[in-house]
Design a protein around this motif. Structure first.
Motif, PDB file in Angstrom:
ATOM      1  N   SER A  67     -18.346   8.060  28.615  1.00  0.00           N
ATOM      2  CA  SER A  67     -16.921   7.833  28.844  1.00  0.00           C
ATOM      3  C   SER A  67     -16.110   8.927  28.140  1.00  0.00           C
ATOM      4  CB  SER A  67     -16.529   6.452  28.339  1.00  0.00           C
ATOM      5  OG  SER A  67     -16.872   6.378  26.984  1.00  0.00           O
ATOM      6  N   ARG A  68     -14.822   9.004  28.522  1.00  0.00           N
ATOM      7  CA  ARG A  68     -14.007  10.087  27.993  1.00  0.00           C
ATOM      8  C   ARG A  68     -13.732   9.894  26.499  1.00  0.00           C
ATOM      9  NH1 ARG A  68     -11.579  14.220  30.509  1.00  0.00           N
ATOM     10  NH2 ARG A  68     -11.146  13.434  32.603  1.00  0.00           N
ATOM     11  N   THR A  69     -13.785  10.981  25.778  1.00  0.00           N
ATOM     12  CA  THR A  69     -13.483  11.008  24.345  1.00  0.00           C
ATOM     13  C   THR A  69     -12.035  10.557  24.121  1.00  0.00           C
ATOM     14  OG1 THR A  69     -14.983  12.874  24.201  1.00  0.00           O
ATOM     15  CG2 THR A  69     -13.507  12.559  22.331  1.00  0.00           C
ATOM     16  N   VAL A  95     -18.082  20.555  24.924  1.00  0.00           N
ATOM     17  CA  VAL A  95     -16.912  20.550  24.034  1.00  0.00           C
ATOM     18  C   VAL A  95     -16.377  19.121  23.902  1.00  0.00           C
ATOM     19  CG1 VAL A  95     -16.214  22.941  24.528  1.00  0.00           C
ATOM     20  CG2 VAL A  95     -15.240  21.061  25.866  1.00  0.00           C
ATOM     21  N   ASN A  96     -15.787  18.827  22.764  1.00  0.00           N
ATOM     22  CA  ASN A  96     -15.217  17.491  22.550  1.00  0.00           C
ATOM     23  C   ASN A  96     -13.841  17.357  23.186  1.00  0.00           C
ATOM     24  OD1 ASN A  96     -16.601  18.240  19.525  1.00  0.00           O
ATOM     25  ND2 ASN A  96     -17.347  16.454  20.623  1.00  0.00           N
ATOM     26  N   ALA A  97     -13.111  18.475  23.239  1.00  0.00           N
ATOM     27  CA  ALA A  97     -11.749  18.404  23.763  1.00  0.00           C
ATOM     28  C   ALA A  97     -11.401  19.704  24.474  1.00  0.00           C
ATOM     29  CB  ALA A  97     -10.766  18.160  22.619  1.00  0.00           C
ATOM     30  N   LEU A  98     -10.579  19.563  25.511  1.00  0.00           N
ATOM     31  CA  LEU A  98     -10.072  20.728  26.238  1.00  0.00           C
ATOM     32  C   LEU A  98      -8.561  20.742  26.090  1.00  0.00           C
ATOM     33  CD1 LEU A  98     -12.212  20.452  29.511  1.00  0.00           C
ATOM     34  CD2 LEU A  98     -12.378  22.256  27.781  1.00  0.00           C
ATOM     35  N   LEU A  99      -8.040  21.896  25.736  1.00  0.00           N
ATOM     36  CA  LEU A  99      -6.591  22.054  25.589  1.00  0.00           C
ATOM     37  C   LEU A  99      -6.068  22.885  26.753  1.00  0.00           C
ATOM     38  CD1 LEU A  99      -3.866  22.072  23.999  1.00  0.00           C
ATOM     39  CD2 LEU A  99      -4.702  24.155  22.872  1.00  0.00           C
ATOM     40  N   VAL A 127     -15.531  13.733  30.550  1.00  0.00           N
ATOM     41  CA  VAL A 127     -15.925  13.422  29.171  1.00  0.00           C
ATOM     42  C   VAL A 127     -14.964  13.946  28.086  1.00  0.00           C
ATOM     43  CG1 VAL A 127     -17.771  13.630  27.448  1.00  0.00           C
ATOM     44  CG2 VAL A 127     -18.351  13.200  29.836  1.00  0.00           C
ATOM     45  N   PRO A 128     -14.604  15.223  28.082  1.00  0.00           N
ATOM     46  CA  PRO A 128     -13.789  15.707  26.950  1.00  0.00           C
ATOM     47  C   PRO A 128     -12.391  15.082  26.936  1.00  0.00           C
ATOM     48  CG  PRO A 128     -14.443  17.529  28.397  1.00  0.00           C
ATOM     49  CD  PRO A 128     -14.867  16.275  29.060  1.00  0.00           C
ATOM     50  N   PHE A 129     -11.828  14.985  25.752  1.00  0.00           N
ATOM     51  CA  PHE A 129     -10.439  14.560  25.602  1.00  0.00           C
ATOM     52  C   PHE A 129      -9.561  15.721  26.069  1.00  0.00           C
ATOM     53  CE2 PHE A 129      -6.676  13.599  22.823  1.00  0.00           C
ATOM     54  CZ  PHE A 129      -6.398  12.365  23.381  1.00  0.00           C
ATOM     55  N   ILE A 130      -8.522  15.431  26.849  1.00  0.00           N
ATOM     56  CA  ILE A 130      -7.689  16.507  27.397  1.00  0.00           C
ATOM     57  C   ILE A 130      -6.285  16.447  26.780  1.00  0.00           C
ATOM     58  CG2 ILE A 130      -6.878  17.679  29.493  1.00  0.00           C
ATOM     59  CD1 ILE A 130      -9.830  17.208  29.742  1.00  0.00           C
ATOM     60  N   ILE A 131      -5.867  17.583  26.247  1.00  0.00           N
ATOM     61  CA  ILE A 131      -4.548  17.679  25.618  1.00  0.00           C
ATOM     62  C   ILE A 131      -3.712  18.684  26.404  1.00  0.00           C
ATOM     63  CG2 ILE A 131      -3.319  18.311  23.486  1.00  0.00           C
ATOM     64  CD1 ILE A 131      -6.730  17.786  22.722  1.00  0.00           C
ATOM     65  N   GLY A 132      -2.479  18.328  26.695  1.00  0.00           N
ATOM     66  CA  GLY A 132      -1.571  19.235  27.410  1.00  0.00           C
ATOM     67  C   GLY A 132      -0.560  19.816  26.436  1.00  0.00           C
ATOM     68  N   ASP A 133      -0.345  21.120  26.512  1.00  0.00           N
ATOM     69  CA  ASP A 133       0.590  21.796  25.611  1.00  0.00           C
ATOM     70  C   ASP A 133       2.025  21.631  26.113  1.00  0.00           C
ATOM     71  OD1 ASP A 133       0.698  23.204  23.271  1.00  0.00           O
ATOM     72  OD2 ASP A 133      -0.094  25.077  24.089  1.00  0.00           O
TER      73      ASP A 133
END
Ligand code: KIV
Length: 288
Positions: free
Chosen positions: A5-7, A41-45, A81-87
């Motif tokens: 599941s997604r981080t 990767v754990n997270a994608l920015l 899967v990775p947590f996604i962060i938007g700038d």
């Protein structure tokens, strides 16, 4: 077997508590997102660095909220899967907490990111608090803030030459944490300061040009792969010379086309013999 599941932000806290380093990478499109996910990767920015590495600008300032939403939609669509962060781009959160909340809400709602990131220290704390209150996780970004490049007169390491500046950066870290951010990028600070910040806050620090003591690291996809090779900042480790490899591959293609070596039979589709025979006889009849 169940799919992973997604981080989530909770995984970030757990990783800090357990001392597990967090690996974050920027992503802007299907290729970078998919490769980042496959590599673990754990997270994608979805960073506003897209202004430089995708759009070809000299700074991140021309990037708009619509640009980030467009690229974030791709990254969330092709990963699981990775947590996604938007700038949050320049001037989309700097005018008032209400403006920031409306834009952060739009970014989250229209792209499906799990959190937003914004540059700023103590003065941004009320804005961060307001957005977190609305249910939107915020990743802070302190130290060198690329959207302030013109204020600095260039991209400069922060808190290196003046103890008071360094103390202000520590205060920024505390303010961002106290406002409710779940993590913070710490960019362009001396190793010692990266360590002090990481030891003093209980949320994960994600370093870039901030030394090895942060709870995680973030790198720009194009830097890591040597795709952006105009110059190499000191903090970058190129894992491959991507631009050189790509240039050589494309030059081979050009050479093959120009010398009739591509395409060959293995890249082409032959007609069925009976169809070819029928066509040939039809063609012959036309010529009579
Ligand atoms: O926009 C971006 O890619 C960033 C990282 C370099 C931290 O802010």
């Amino acid at each position: 077997m169940t799919a992973a599941s997604r981080t989530t932000v909770r995984d970030f806290q757990k990783m800090k508590a357990e001392g597990t380093p967090i690996a974050m990478l920027t992503a802007y499109d299907e290729t970078s997102a998919r490769l980042g996910e496959l590599a673990g990767v754990n997270a994608l920015l979805v960073g506003d660095t897209l202004g430089m590495v995708i759009q070809g600008h000299q700074t991140t300032l021309p990037v708009t909220l619509d640009h980030i939403i467009y690229h974030a939609q791709i990254v969330t669509r092709v990963t699981t899967v990775p947590f996604i962060i938007g700038d949050m781009p320049f001037m989309t959160y700097n005018i008032s907490p209400e403006q920031a909340m409306a834009n952060a809400g739009r970014l989250m709602q229209e792209s499906g990111v799990g959190a937003v990131k914004m540059e700023g220290g103590a003065s941004l704390a009320p804005t961060i608090a307001r957005i977190v209150q609305a249910g939107i996780p915020v990743m802070g970004h302190i130290g060198l803030q690329p959207q302030s490049v013109h204020k600095y007169g260039g991209m400069r390491v922060q808190g290196r030459d003046d103890a008071e500046d360094a103390r202000r950066l520590l205060a920024d870290a505390h303010a961002v944490q106290d406002a409710g951010a779940f993590a913070m990028v710490v960019e362009g600070v001396p190793v010692e300061l990266g360590k002090m910040i990481t030891e003093q806050v209980h949320i994960p620090t994600i370093g870039i040009a901030a030394g090895p003591h942060c709870d995680g690291q973030v790198q720009v996809f194009h830097d890591l792969l040597g795709l952006f090779d105009a110059f190499k900042p000191r903090h970058v480790r190129r894992y491959i010379e991507g631009a050189k490899l790509f240039r050589e591959a494309i030059a081979s293609y050009v050479d093959d086309v120009q010398n009739h070596r591509f395409p060959t039979a293995e890249h082409a589709f032959a007609m069925k013999p009976d169809v070819l025979a029928a066509l040939t006889s039809m063609n012959g009849a036309d010529e009579d």
